[in-house]
Design an enzyme around this catalytic site. Structure first.
Site, short mmCIF file in Angstrom:
data_model
loop_
_atom_site.label_atom_id
_atom_site.label_comp_id
_atom_site.label_asym_id
_atom_site.label_seq_id
_atom_site.Cartn_x
_atom_site.Cartn_y
_atom_site.Cartn_z
CE LYS A 52 -2.20 92.78 19.21
NZ LYS A 52 -2.02 91.86 20.34
CD GLN A 96 -3.85 89.10 21.72
OE1 GLN A 96 -3.08 89.50 20.83
NE2 GLN A 96 -4.30 89.90 22.66
CG ASP A 119 3.78 90.72 22.30
OD1 ASP A 119 3.21 91.81 22.15
OD2 ASP A 119 3.22 89.62 22.20
N1 GUN Z 1 -2.92 90.66 25.41
C1 GUN Z 1 -3.19 91.93 25.81
N2 GUN Z 1 -2.21 92.76 25.40
C2 GUN Z 1 -1.31 92.00 24.73
C3 GUN Z 1 -0.09 92.30 24.07
O1 GUN Z 1 0.39 93.43 24.03
N3 GUN Z 1 0.53 91.24 23.49
C4 GUN Z 1 0.04 89.98 23.55
N4 GUN Z 1 0.74 89.00 22.96
N5 GUN Z 1 -1.09 89.67 24.16
C5 GUN Z 1 -1.76 90.69 24.74
#
Ligand code: GUN
Length: 284
Positions: A52, A96, A119
């Site tokens: 990211k 996350q 998200d």
């Molecule tokens: N963990 C696995 N996929 C995601 C996601 O799309 N967003 C977040 N915040 N955590 C994750």
């Protein structure tokens, strides 16, 4: 032989569009920022967070990483979220998941400002998705929609089957397909005759987390098959929920794992962050 959908290429195209727009905004003095919070030392999460950050660099966003130790308390994490909610440099906040067991995802997510919730996990954004009034599209389902569109498939009136009913993928995926006028069925572990239901699908989205579960006998000749799975096979090799080798000749289009949905999720996160940034700066 079905065509393989190149998620990396579609993702690169989306990111390039975002980069160009970000460059223009910078010329007007507007900078876009994403805060990424990771708690503990889960290896997979660290890899995702690094990707990211890299994507932010590619498109020209500022990224702010907060790596907190595994024993971080709820109060400490909420203090950080509050600080980021108020920080004008931060347009998007991503915590996350999964969080360590002693922390409650829901409590944390509910405290992220909905207009910074890139998200789209906050109940306000989830509710908006339900009624088709979305500021942010949830990243993975939105990525899947882009991949389906890249095949030139018109979703309207098609039989769409989503295997998996998670809050992050299955449920919002079904909503996005429905908003595109698909006839949508959601399957899950209690579904009877799963094979039969899946083999009706013109568009099949697999998001169950079971390695190579979808074999050729689950799919209709010429179906578009999208694999959201990120699993490990019996040899520890990365694979999806779809048995790619078995299905590739029967599908008209199919995504590989890796290189299918995965790269799209991050591109959609960048798009949501840009959307949030523009809204914060009052730009259309
Ligand atoms: N963990 C696995 N996929 C995601 C996601 O799309 N967003 C977040 N915040 N955590 C994750």
């Amino acid at each position: 032989m079905g065509q393989i959908i190149d998620g990396k290429a579609v993702s690169a195209k989306v990111k390039e569009e975002i980069r160009l727009e970000t460059e223009k905004l910078k010329e007007q003095g507007v900078e876009i920022g994403l805060a990424v919070v990771i708690v503990g030392d889960d290896h997979a999460s660290q890899v995702y967070v690094r990707n990211k950050e890299k994507a932010c660099e590619t498109v020209g966003f500022n990224s702010f990483k907060y790596a907190l130790h595994a024993e971080t308390t709820e109060e400490e994490l909420l203090d950080l979220v509050k600080k980021l909610n108020e920080d004008d440099r931060v347009d998007g906040i991503l915590v996350q998941l999964p969080l360590p067991k002693h922390l409650d995802d829901k409590v944390i997510i509910n405290n992220i400002r909905p207009d910074k919730d890139v998200d789209a996990f906050h109940p306000v954004n989830v509710g908006k998705i339900m009624i088709g009034d979305y500021s942010f599209l949830p990243c993975t389902p939105a990525g899947v929609m882009e991949l389906i569109k890249s095949t030139g498939t018109d979703i309207a009136g098609k039989e769409c089957v989503v295997v998996g009913r998670s809050n992050i993928v299955g449920k919002p995926q079904a909503m996005l397909l429905l908003h595109n006028n698909g006839t949508v069925t959601i399957c899950h572990s209690k579904t009877k005759n799963l094979k039969e239901v899946c083999s009706r699908a013109d568009i099949l989205v697999a998001a169950v987390g079971r390695p190579k579960m979808i074999t050729a006998d689950y799919i209709k000749e010429g179906a578009v098959v999208i694999d959201v799975g990120m699993d490990r096979d019996e040899n520890g090799k990365l694979c999806g929920d779809v048995d790619f080798e078995d299905c590739k000749d029967k599908a008209s289009f199919i995504t590989p794992v890796p290189g299918g949905v995965g790269p799209m999720t991050i591109a959609m996160l960048m798009r949501n962050t840009l959307t949030a940034g523009k809204a914060h700066h009052g730009i259309e």
